[in-house]
Write an enzyme that holds these catalytic residues in place. Structure first.
Site, PDB file in Angstrom:
ATOM      1  CB  CYS A 244      -0.934  -0.007   1.214  1.00 33.91           C
ATOM      2  SG  CYS A 244      -2.273   1.220   1.108  1.00 33.91           S
TER       3      CYS A 244
ATOM      4  CD  GLU B 121     -14.301  -4.151  -4.246  1.00 28.58           C
ATOM      5  OE1 GLU B 121     -13.342  -4.656  -4.866  1.00 28.58           O
ATOM      6  OE2 GLU B 121     -14.449  -2.923  -4.121  1.00 28.58           O
TER       7      GLU B 121
ATOM      8  CB  CYS C  70      -4.346   3.846  -0.122  1.00 20.33           C
ATOM      9  SG  CYS C  70      -4.732   3.618   1.634  1.00 20.33           S
TER      10      CYS C  70
ATOM     11  CE  LYS D  39      -7.515  -1.142   4.560  1.00 17.32           C
ATOM     12  NZ  LYS D  39      -6.149  -0.751   4.114  1.00 17.32           N
TER      13      LYS D  39
ATOM     14  CE1 TYR E 298      -1.087  -4.876  14.816  1.00 17.14           C
ATOM     15  CE2 TYR E 298      -3.479  -5.047  14.849  1.00 17.14           C
ATOM     16  CZ  TYR E 298      -2.329  -4.572  14.270  1.00 17.14           C
ATOM     17  OH  TYR E 298      -2.403  -3.802  13.145  1.00 17.14           O
TER      18      TYR E 298
ATOM     19  NE  ARG F 252      -5.979   5.930   4.286  1.00 14.54           N
ATOM     20  CZ  ARG F 252      -5.199   5.704   5.330  1.00 14.54           C
ATOM     21  NH1 ARG F 252      -5.585   4.867   6.289  1.00 14.54           N
ATOM     22  NH2 ARG F 252      -4.024   6.302   5.434  1.00 14.54           N
TER      23      ARG F 252
ATOM     24  CE  LYS G 295      -7.010  -3.473   8.166  1.00 10.91           C
ATOM     25  NZ  LYS G 295      -5.778  -2.875   7.620  1.00 10.91           N
TER      26      LYS G 295
END
Length: 328
Positions: free
Chosen positions: A122, A235, A132, A197, A315, A219, A250
């Site tokens: 990206c 998509e 982006c 996304k 994470y 965005r 995401k």
């Protein structure tokens, strides 16, 4: 006992952990987890991200410490994000063969051979405006950005990346990257596309970690509307037609319905990204004693897995792997 009482008693198989484990329908393994890492130039750097407890920006040498811990815990892979020393309007540092991501890839392939090395493709971390792609009259120019994304992906492949993962949401970027890779003799490099996304409020802490907050606007002009499910399927089908080998949804937790539909209707290898805001909320509530942090972590990951994700970017990867090992 009343004859009207059902013969089947579900509680019989819930009495002990051994019984629950025996009949458990959904299984989560460390090898299904991917740990995001934020890499910058320099040495001896470990800079904490204030909104993401335990997450740091690191130099490559410090990144290797985290990667070795992930490898030892049985984590399947890592996902690399780069923070360059210089940003400009086109994000030219993204395809610098001596950039932090490229250096990190080479180090990981040398030092941690069991980890799958995935690179985020990206422009937002590399542009001085934080969008982006390249801007034209204040708007992201989709087609002009495709060549730059292909250059970035090719640079990552030259460094040795196992998988490249475009996250920009430009139309046609999977085909542009696939063609560039194939023409440069990287036909075996897979593409993991961030296909669905969404323009989410859950990305805030990540933008601190990646230093990628847009300097103007937002965005929503290229990331998906949170209200749209059918569009997500369109998509994903488009990206597969263009050459994606894996697809991603995401964020993960707020979009379990999308994950379930993608897996059941399309059946391609599916990743889901438990994003920074999901992580930060669990951490914050646990620190305040409002929830059991480890149980909430594992419940959230099991939900993503149960919905149909084959791979979870999180994470929590190392902490979850340790919890799984203790349970086993």
């Amino acid at each position: 006992m009343s004859s009207a009482f059902p013969d089947y008693r579900a509680r019989r198989l819930r009495r002990t952990e051994a019984l629950r484990r025996l009949v458990r329908e959904t299984h989560l393994q460390p090898s299904q987890l991917v740990l995001p890492l934020f890499v910058r130039a320099g040495s001896g750097i470990r800079q904490p991200v204030g909104s993401m407890p335990g997450v740091c920006q690191t130099s490559v040498d410090e990144m290797l410490r985290d990667a070795r811990a992930a490898e030892a815990a049985g984590i399947g892979g890592v996902l690399l994000f780069g923070i360059p020393e210089v940003k400009d309007a086109t994000g030219s540092s993204a395809w610098d063969d001596q950039g932090p991501v490229q250096d990190a890839v080479r180090a990981l392939k040398r030092e941690c051979p069991r980890l799958v090395v995935i690179t985020d493709v990206c422009m937002c971390e590399y542009t001085d405006h934080g969008h982006c792609g390249v801007l034209q009259d204040g708007d992201v120019d989709n087609d002009a950005t495709l060549e730059l994304l292909a250059r970035e992906a090719l640079s990552h492949a030259r460094a040795g990346a196992d998988v490249v993962a475009p996250s920009d949401m430009m139309d046609g970027r999977v085909r542009a990257i696939r063609v560039a890779l194939d023409q440069a003799a990287f036909g075996n490099t897979p593409i993991l596309s961030y296909s669905a996304k969404f323009a989410s409020s859950y990305y805030g802490p990540f933008r601190e970690a990646a230093e990628s907050t847009p300097q103007s606007g937002d965005r929503r002009g290229y990331q998906m509307d949170a209200a749209n499910a059918d569009e997500a399927l369109r998509e994903i089908r488009l990206d597969i037609e263009e050459g994606a080998d894996m697809v991603m949804v995401k964020p993960a937790g707020p979009y379990l319905d999308i994950i379930q539909r993608v897996k059941s209707e399309i059946g391609y290898p599916l990743a889901a990204y438990q994003v920074s805001g999901e992580f930060a909320m669990i951490k914050a509530a646990a620190e305040r004693g409002w929830i059991d942090g480890e149980r909430a972590m594992m419940e959230s990951l099991l939900a993503i897995r149960r919905a149909g994700a084959d791979v979870i970017v999180t994470y929590f990867a190392v902490d979850a792997a340790k919890a799984i090992a203790r349970a086993n």
